[in-house]
Design a protein around this motif. Sequence first.
Motif, PDB file in Angstrom:
ATOM      1  N   GLU A 192      -5.497  22.153  -6.283  1.00  0.00           N
ATOM      2  CA  GLU A 192      -4.888  23.580  -6.297  1.00  0.00           C
ATOM      3  C   GLU A 192      -5.850  24.184  -5.855  1.00  0.00           C
ATOM      4  O   GLU A 192      -6.611  23.989  -6.580  1.00  0.00           O
ATOM      5  CB  GLU A 192      -3.560  23.587  -7.700  1.00  0.00           C
ATOM      6  N   THR A 193      -4.869  25.697  -5.343  1.00  0.00           N
ATOM      7  CA  THR A 193      -5.904  26.451  -4.701  1.00  0.00           C
ATOM      8  C   THR A 193      -4.932  27.557  -4.988  1.00  0.00           C
ATOM      9  O   THR A 193      -3.597  27.906  -4.522  1.00  0.00           O
ATOM     10  CB  THR A 193      -6.653  26.714  -3.957  1.00  0.00           C
ATOM     11  N   SER A 194      -5.477  29.227  -5.573  1.00  0.00           N
ATOM     12  CA  SER A 194      -4.195  29.693  -5.771  1.00  0.00           C
ATOM     13  C   SER A 194      -3.832  30.423  -4.512  1.00  0.00           C
ATOM     14  O   SER A 194      -4.308  30.955  -3.262  1.00  0.00           O
ATOM     15  CB  SER A 194      -4.535  30.855  -6.548  1.00  0.00           C
ATOM     16  N   ILE A 210      -5.104  30.844  -1.460  1.00  0.00           N
ATOM     17  CA  ILE A 210      -5.484  30.823   0.971  1.00  0.00           C
ATOM     18  C   ILE A 210      -5.161  31.402   1.362  1.00  0.00           C
ATOM     19  O   ILE A 210      -5.536  32.217   2.610  1.00  0.00           O
ATOM     20  CB  ILE A 210      -3.849  30.173   0.340  1.00  0.00           C
ATOM     21  N   VAL A 211      -3.723  32.976   1.149  1.00  0.00           N
ATOM     22  CA  VAL A 211      -3.637  34.113   2.073  1.00  0.00           C
ATOM     23  C   VAL A 211      -5.020  34.446   2.437  1.00  0.00           C
ATOM     24  O   VAL A 211      -5.188  34.843   3.658  1.00  0.00           O
ATOM     25  CB  VAL A 211      -2.508  35.133   1.385  1.00  0.00           C
ATOM     26  N   ALA A 212      -6.194  34.891   1.546  1.00  0.00           N
ATOM     27  CA  ALA A 212      -7.268  35.084   1.691  1.00  0.00           C
ATOM     28  C   ALA A 212      -8.563  34.928   2.794  1.00  0.00           C
ATOM     29  O   ALA A 212      -9.334  35.304   3.323  1.00  0.00           O
ATOM     30  CB  ALA A 212      -8.019  35.663   1.299  1.00  0.00           C
ATOM     31  N   ASP A 213      -8.090  33.463   2.346  1.00  0.00           N
ATOM     32  CA  ASP A 213      -8.465  32.324   3.671  1.00  0.00           C
ATOM     33  C   ASP A 213      -7.885  32.289   5.160  1.00  0.00           C
ATOM     34  O   ASP A 213      -8.706  32.437   6.032  1.00  0.00           O
ATOM     35  CB  ASP A 213      -8.607  31.233   3.226  1.00  0.00           C
ATOM     36  N   LEU A 269      -9.886  33.879   8.778  1.00  0.00           N
ATOM     37  CA  LEU A 269     -10.239  32.348   9.210  1.00  0.00           C
ATOM     38  C   LEU A 269      -9.951  33.415  10.795  1.00  0.00           C
ATOM     39  O   LEU A 269     -10.230  33.460  12.157  1.00  0.00           O
ATOM     40  CB  LEU A 269      -9.469  31.658   9.447  1.00  0.00           C
ATOM     41  N   LEU A 270      -8.394  34.292  10.191  1.00  0.00           N
ATOM     42  CA  LEU A 270      -8.030  35.116  11.655  1.00  0.00           C
ATOM     43  C   LEU A 270      -8.605  36.271  12.045  1.00  0.00           C
ATOM     44  O   LEU A 270      -9.005  36.531  13.789  1.00  0.00           O
ATOM     45  CB  LEU A 270      -6.820  36.035  11.420  1.00  0.00           C
TER      46      LEU A 270
END
Length: 293
Positions: free
Chosen positions: A7-9, A13-16, A20-21
């Motif tokens: 699991e990832t917080s 995920i939002v930061a990733d 990437l964007l």
Amino acid sequence: MTQEQPETSSQTIVADYARLLNTPVAAPDIDAPPFSTDLPKRDAGKKCALLLSAHPDDECLTGVLPLRLLREQNWQIINIALTLGSNSSRRMERKKEVEKACAVLGFAGALPEENGFSDINPAARNADADAWNKKVKRLSEIIAHFRPQVIVMPHANDGHATHVGTYLLGMDALALMPQDFTCTVALTEYWQQIADPNTMIAVKEDDLATLMSALACHAGENARNAYDRRFPALLIDTVRRGEILAGQGKAAPAITFGQMVKLGTWLKGRFVPSALNRVVGTSTTDSISALFA
């Protein structure tokens, strides 16, 4: 047994996603044959798909079906760059960009007239019938030259005047074809979703990487809007809409990236939508050719 991912917080995920964007996509260094009004030779040994692109970059943004036909079935794919954009000062630059993008994709290409058409929109169709009909006649000549098994174009309400105009131009050109001419028509979406799609086409990771690389060739457009980096998110969100095909409350298709289209047949002078709702996945048993059986 497949090992579950840890699991990832949500914050990670939002930061990733944000990272990437904001990561530029490298544009390939590739030699590209120039587009002209001289139409490529029709390869009689292959089936053919004709892609009617409203703008340079639409060959990438709506190119999932043509790319799968090329790579999986060895079809001949022809991109007709109907316009080179509305900014006349950038048209030569955009021509070079679409030439490079098609070279990355493996598509051939052509222009309907030097510098592409102008005024492909509903207002122009209504205002100047003679000018519009000349464009329709030229496009019907292109269709007659290739006699494609599939024609790809935007749907009727695609949320951009030139995309809607491309739909109208394509349908008007098909109406000039002989009554016995028939082909599959694939209506695509970008600026506005299709209200009643009937087909979702899964996008393989390798294919998506190629489409993004081709999109990166359109540097001028990406500088004002990161079309290339936003593209995977669009295809992820499209899979969410798989419930439209399976039925509300049903599970979304078990694919990561997908593109929605409305398939039908041009038959006896009119477009007849398919009555089937289908999802074409990426496994070896999901043949793209099954759509045209």
